[in-house]
Write a protein that holds these residues in place. Structure first.
Motif, short mmCIF file in Angstrom:
data_model
loop_
_atom_site.label_atom_id
_atom_site.label_comp_id
_atom_site.label_asym_id
_atom_site.label_seq_id
_atom_site.Cartn_x
_atom_site.Cartn_y
_atom_site.Cartn_z
N PRO A 197 0.61 -1.32 0.20
CA PRO A 197 -0.30 -0.20 -0.08
C PRO A 197 0.81 0.87 -0.16
O PRO A 197 0.32 2.70 -0.51
CB PRO A 197 -0.29 -0.23 1.36
CG PRO A 197 -0.58 -1.68 1.27
CD PRO A 197 0.52 -2.47 1.16
N ASP A 206 -5.57 4.44 -3.44
CA ASP A 206 -6.71 4.17 -2.70
C ASP A 206 -5.81 2.88 -2.42
O ASP A 206 -6.53 2.21 -3.15
CB ASP A 206 -7.54 5.05 -2.93
CG ASP A 206 -8.84 4.19 -1.91
OD1 ASP A 206 -7.97 3.89 -0.42
OD2 ASP A 206 -9.66 3.30 -2.45
N PRO A 207 -5.29 1.99 -1.60
CA PRO A 207 -5.97 1.25 -1.68
C PRO A 207 -6.46 -0.30 -1.63
O PRO A 207 -6.97 -0.76 -2.11
CB PRO A 207 -5.01 0.87 0.07
CG PRO A 207 -3.63 2.22 0.38
CD PRO A 207 -5.23 2.85 -0.12
N VAL A 208 -7.36 0.46 -0.74
CA VAL A 208 -8.90 -0.41 -0.73
C VAL A 208 -9.27 -0.53 -2.61
O VAL A 208 -9.27 -1.69 -2.78
CB VAL A 208 -9.93 0.38 0.31
CG1 VAL A 208 -11.46 -0.83 0.10
CG2 VAL A 208 -8.87 0.09 1.53
N ILE A 211 -6.81 -2.92 -4.43
CA ILE A 211 -7.12 -4.37 -3.54
C ILE A 211 -8.34 -4.58 -4.37
O ILE A 211 -8.86 -5.99 -4.77
CB ILE A 211 -7.26 -4.10 -2.32
CG1 ILE A 211 -6.02 -4.26 -1.87
CG2 ILE A 211 -7.79 -5.98 -2.08
CD1 ILE A 211 -6.03 -3.63 0.09
N ASP A 225 3.95 1.45 5.23
CA ASP A 225 2.98 3.47 5.12
C ASP A 225 3.64 3.83 4.66
O ASP A 225 4.52 3.93 4.90
CB ASP A 225 2.27 2.71 6.95
CG ASP A 225 0.63 3.77 7.10
OD1 ASP A 225 0.33 4.55 5.88
OD2 ASP A 225 0.21 3.81 7.75
N THR A 260 -1.40 5.40 7.79
CA THR A 260 -2.83 5.30 7.19
C THR A 260 -3.48 5.21 9.28
O THR A 260 -2.71 4.36 9.81
CB THR A 260 -3.22 4.46 6.40
OG1 THR A 260 -2.27 4.53 4.83
CG2 THR A 260 -3.98 3.27 6.48
N TRP A 265 -5.84 0.79 7.84
CA TRP A 265 -5.39 -0.91 7.70
C TRP A 265 -6.62 -1.84 8.32
O TRP A 265 -6.22 -2.69 7.55
CB TRP A 265 -4.42 -0.61 9.14
CG TRP A 265 -2.96 -0.60 8.66
CD1 TRP A 265 -2.56 0.98 8.73
CD2 TRP A 265 -1.86 -1.11 7.36
NE1 TRP A 265 -1.36 0.55 7.36
CE2 TRP A 265 -1.53 0.19 6.67
CE3 TRP A 265 -2.24 -2.12 6.57
CZ2 TRP A 265 -0.61 0.06 6.14
CZ3 TRP A 265 -1.17 -2.08 5.77
CH2 TRP A 265 -0.17 -1.38 5.35
N GLU A 267 -9.79 -1.67 7.79
CA GLU A 267 -10.24 -1.66 6.21
C GLU A 267 -9.21 -2.41 4.54
O GLU A 267 -9.60 -2.97 3.95
CB GLU A 267 -10.52 -0.24 5.45
CG GLU A 267 -11.84 0.14 6.63
CD GLU A 267 -12.24 1.90 6.54
OE1 GLU A 267 -11.31 2.40 5.71
OE2 GLU A 267 -12.68 2.38 6.84
N ILE A 268 -7.95 -1.77 4.98
CA ILE A 268 -7.29 -2.74 3.74
C ILE A 268 -7.56 -4.36 4.30
O ILE A 268 -7.67 -5.10 3.50
CB ILE A 268 -5.32 -2.07 4.14
CG1 ILE A 268 -5.82 -0.68 3.81
CG2 ILE A 268 -4.52 -2.84 3.14
CD1 ILE A 268 -4.17 -0.14 3.45
#
Length: 314
Positions: A197, A206-208, A211, A225, A260, A265, A267-268
């Motif tokens: 991320p 945005d990491p989410v 993914i 991070d 973050t 995290w 949410e990731i």
């Protein structure tokens, strides 16, 4: 999910001391870096390739501490037009051999970055369709350098039953979801992602969301991070200044939860679980404002809390 450690995070420790600390922290896995951009502080790939005794000793040290190898890491630039490119190409192929000997199934690496044309001496990262020559340079890179290397390398890995986990990183040919799928479409599913991320964050992603776009192409994950600093409001996120001193930069790598929020995290990890990834999160520490051991411990606390929260929700 399991917690692991990229052992370069504790590069100042000996191999034995590093593994002792990993076990003390309750981790399940380690990821060894073998060269390229790493000084390979803990293992010698040439020795391990040549000596069954050395391999047995390493595996015994891991077994005594209830540890496994999540991946071998050979991140470097095999597409560099200079001497280092040939050296990193050899490392990449040697890593396939060592993975087979050690029973490791995943190789973490970056895609590499070629020159912008046949006469250039340095790699060239194309980030815009302007000036007009940029698009011609980008197409030459992919058709003449990136795809030919990766077709051969992925075929060699596939024969050995290995998965290649490409880390998306700025100043690499593969740096986002779109460029990853261009590579995968050309060479096949042996190539997946080592999802980190931190690099996406400093590029403004945005990491989410990433993914969910990558789905089951995620083969390995780094726990790392980035904190966007106030200077970014003035200069933007592209920052060529050295990573130290951290003061005055637009962004900095930090321990998990220091960039973050912890909720982020969680949410990731939730997103990873939603796309079917239930495996190791390998902590990679590059927080230059904290003692390495403290930064790793903070990252572990953040991950452990999030994993416990996930378990409570299932």
């Amino acid at each position: 999910m399991k917690i692991g450690l990229n052992t370069d995070s504790l590069a100042a420790l000996s191999l034995e001391a590093c593994l002792d600390r990993v076990a003390e922290l309750g981790f399940a896995c380690v990821e060894f870096c073998l060269g390229g951009w790493s000084s390979a502080p803990h293992v010698d790939i040439a020795e391990l390739l040549a000596s069954g005794t050395a391999r047995d000793r390493l595996l015994g040290m891991l077994r005594d501490r209830n540890l496994e190898i999540s991946a071998l890491n050979c991140s470097g630039n095999p597409l560099h037009p200079g001497e280092s490119g040939a050296k990193d190409t050899k490392l990449a192929y040697d890593t396939l051999e060592l993975a087979t000997l050690l029973g490791v199934k995943r190789i973490v690496m970056m895609s590499g970055l070629p020159a912008g044309g046949p006469g250039d001496a340095c790699p060239n990262w194309i980030t815009s369709s302007w000036p007009p020559e940029a698009m011609a340079m980008l197409e030459w890179q992919w058709s003449e350098r990136v795809i030919p290397f990766w077709k051969d390398y992925a075929a060699a890995a596939e024969k050995k039953g290995l998965r290649l986990c490409v880390e998306q990183h700025g100043r690499q040919a593969v740096y986002n979801v779109e460029s990853f799928f261009r590579l995968r479409d050309a060479v096949g599913p042996t190539v997946g992602v080592n999802f980190d991320p931190s690099h996406l964050i400093w590029m403004g992603g945005d990491p989410v969301s990433a993914i969910h776009a990558l789905g089951d192409c995620i083969y390995h994950v780094h726990g790392k991070d980035t904190r966007i600093e106030p200077r970014a409001r003035i200069d933007g996120l592209l920052d060529p200044k050295h990573v130290v001193p951290v003061r005055g930069r637009s962004w900095n790598f930090v321990s998990l939860g220091h960039g973050t929020p912890v909720r982020g995290w969680l949410e990731i990890l939730m997103a990873l679980r939603e796309v079917g990834y239930d495996d190791v999160i390998s902590i990679e520490n590059e927080d230059y404002a904290l003692d390495a051991d403290r930064a790793v411990a903070i990252a572990a606390t953040t991950l452990r809390f999030c994993i416990e929260q996930l378990a409570d929700e299932t």
